[in-house]
Scaffold this active site. Structure first.
Site, PDB file in Angstrom:
ATOM      1  N   ASP A  44      37.782  38.132  44.441  1.00  0.00           N
ATOM      2  CA  ASP A  44      38.501  39.183  43.072  1.00  0.00           C
ATOM      3  C   ASP A  44      39.626  40.050  43.834  1.00  0.00           C
ATOM      4  O   ASP A  44      39.819  40.227  44.325  1.00  0.00           O
ATOM      5  CB  ASP A  44      37.125  40.019  42.332  1.00  0.00           C
ATOM      6  N   GLU A  45      40.505  39.897  42.431  1.00  0.00           N
ATOM      7  CA  GLU A  45      41.932  40.623  42.631  1.00  0.00           C
ATOM      8  C   GLU A  45      42.161  40.597  44.328  1.00  0.00           C
ATOM      9  O   GLU A  45      42.911  41.893  43.973  1.00  0.00           O
ATOM     10  CB  GLU A  45      41.045  42.577  42.291  1.00  0.00           C
TER      11      GLU A  45
END
Ligand code: TNX
Length: 529
Positions: A337-338
């Protein structure tokens, strides 16, 4: 006052006593359909009488299965503190008692029950729990626990009778994956706390605990081939809080403890972003060749492994090999993620390579929804948290989806504007909001067959101890447990809230610091940071 009127008064008094004792039955547990069971079972049929558990009740385990015997002892231990009864656990090698027993048996039941479903049958004379697998018996015990008087949850002996309403409960889950996630990186939670959390999750028939073991703020799992990860990378936490990590022995003990309660541990090593703790521990993992400082803030998306360096993949191979060896469950979570500072053209081949490493270790990969940009192999699982488009793309690529919609399932979101703990970037998540949604209609194009299950993450940027954890987790996770277990057609917000209200006494007796929306002075721990 005349004698006559005194006699009158006396008679009135006696008849009032008789009336109240007649109108108030000594045993209020006669109607099984009145019990507040969470998650709500598939079907409950009441027989209208009651069974009394007493010191002579025996737990009778059919067959020679050591596992079932263990469950029998688990039940005896559950009953002991509040009742003071030391129930005997006996197997079929001994004679089956005529009555007053709790019978545990694995037998070929309806296939729709799967291995997790159960039948709980309670008559005046005895109780039986039948299932296709030991996990079903275990779930049946959690239901039995909830139809006993609430005082069963007390830690010390209660002076009272232990009635259970008679009837039959037929029950099985809608989704095979019913999980919670605990972020032990932003703030560390010692193994004993994780075990306490496991006990709480098992009571609501959850079967997965996902541990977020690494992030920018801390590396929390002993990795023998790269020791500085914990020595240095595990030494701190958000706001300079106390760091820490699990030794491999402690991790294995958590896995073993969880397994006894039919909970699978899924370890996560987040990459290529969320890696500052690793980058700070080994300069060679950085593009610059220089290690950054340890990070104790709460920003996200600024760190990345160098996806082009060979050493990066050697590192990942070592870490995932050690982790896989200690993890009997089928999944390894790789985050993903991210990764805001990783170029997409680097991110995709990176995830592809990591997926191969996970598969080479005999495991299935799970990643946050951004991984759908990579070439997903069969059995890879996508955990939806933010972008519905990603989840849809995952389904197009034939992946199964775990639903963790941040605006409904994130346990670190504040309940409302006056909640001191937590974040609110995904909005406030009150009790209604956490409960009132259906997995199979949440995202257009994604239906029940695409969904592995649901998971409730607790990110711990603002959560530092068990008291705070309990406040954010309870009661919302009970609603999530019901979403994962109970058919949508049987769920109703008002009915849930009535049951939850009754159930809250049990949380109180257990000493769980739950959020009570009706309390004027909420028992909320002060946010420390
Ligand atoms: C987003 S959810 C994150 C976490 C944060 C969380 C805070 C996800 C995959 N990433 O790194 O802790 O928000 O709510």
């Amino acid at each position: 006052m005349s004698l006559k009127s005194n006699i009158y008064r006396f008679l009135l008094f006696i008849s009032m006593i008789l009336l109240t004792s007649w109108s108030e039955p000594k045993n209020p547990r006669m109607d099984l359909s009145n019990e507040a069971i969470l998650p709500k079972p598939v079907s409950v049929t009441a027989f209208g009488s009651s069974f009394e558990l007493n010191a002579n009740t025996k737990i009778f385990v059919k067959g020679e299965s050591a596992e079932l015997l263990k469950i029998g002892h688990y039940l005896a231990n559950l009953i002991k503190p509040a009742t003071g009864f030391d129930l005997k656990v006996i197997t079929s090698t001994s004679k089956k008692p005529k009555s007053n027993y709790i019978y545990l048996t694995i037998s070929g039941l309806e296939s729709e029950l799967g291995t997790e479903g159960y039948k709980l049958h309670i008559t005046k004379k005895n109780i039986s729990i039948n299932a296709n697998g030991p996990e079903g018996i275990f779930h049946g015990i959690q239901t039995l626990r909830q139809v006993l008087p609430k005082e069963i949850e007390a830690a010390s002996k209660q002076k009272m009778k232990w009635f259970i309403a008679t009837g039959e409960i037929y029950d099985y889950p809608q989704y095979e994956y019913r999980g919670a996630m605990l972020d032990v990186s932003r703030h560390f939670f010692i193994a004993e706390d994780v075990k306490k959390y496991i006990d709480m999750l098992a009571a609501y028939k959850l079967n997965v605990l996902h541990l977020h073991l690494s992030d920018d703020q801390g590396w929390r799992i002993e990795t023998k081939s790269w020791p500085n990860l914990t020595v240095h990378g595990g030494s701190t936490a958000v706001n300079g809080g106390t760091g820490g990590f699990y030794t491999q022995e402690e991790y294995k003990e958590i896995v073993r403890y969880a397994k006894e309660q039919y909970i699978t541990i899924i370890p996560e090593i987040d990459m290529p972003g969320h890696t500052n703790a690793a980058l700070a521990s080994y300069p060679e993992l950085n593009s610059s060749g220089e290690a950054p400082e340890l990070y104790t803030g709460i920003k996200v998306g600024f760190s990345t492994l160098d996806t082009k360096k060979e050493i990066t993949y050697q590192f990942i191979k070592d870490v995932l090999r050690e982790l896989s060896e200690m993890t009997p469950g089928p999944y390894i979570h790789i985050g993903g993620d991210e990764s805001h500072v990783t170029l997409m053209e680097d991110y995709i081949p990176f995830i592809n390579k990591v997926q191969d490493i996970v598969l080479a270790n005999g495991k299935q990969m799970i990643g946050w929804d951004e991984i759908v940009h990579a070439d997903l192999k069969a059995k890879t699982v996508v955990q939806f948290w933010a972008r519905p488009k990603n989840a849809q793309k995952g389904v197009e690529k034939k992946a199964k989806i775990i639903l963790s919609p941040a605006n409904k399932a994130y346990l670190d979101m504040k309940y409302d504007s006056i909640t001191k703990l937590g974040l609110y970037w995904a909005g406030y998540v009150n009790i209604d909001c956490a409960y009132n949604w259906n997995p199979s209609t949440l995202i257009p194009g994604i239906s029940k067959k695409d969904i592995l299950g649901i998971e409730s993450p607790l990110w711990t940027e603002t959560i530092t101890n068990m008291e705070e954890l309990e406040f954010m987790v309870f009661p919302r996770i009970i609603g999530h447990a019901e979403i994962g277990w109970t058919p949508d057609s049987l769920r109703d917000l008002n009915d849930y809230k009535v049951r939850l209200e009754k159930h809250s006494d049990r949380l109180k007796i257990k000493g769980i610091n739950y959020y009570d929306p009706n309390a004027i002075f909420k028992d909320e721990p002060e946010a420390k940071e």
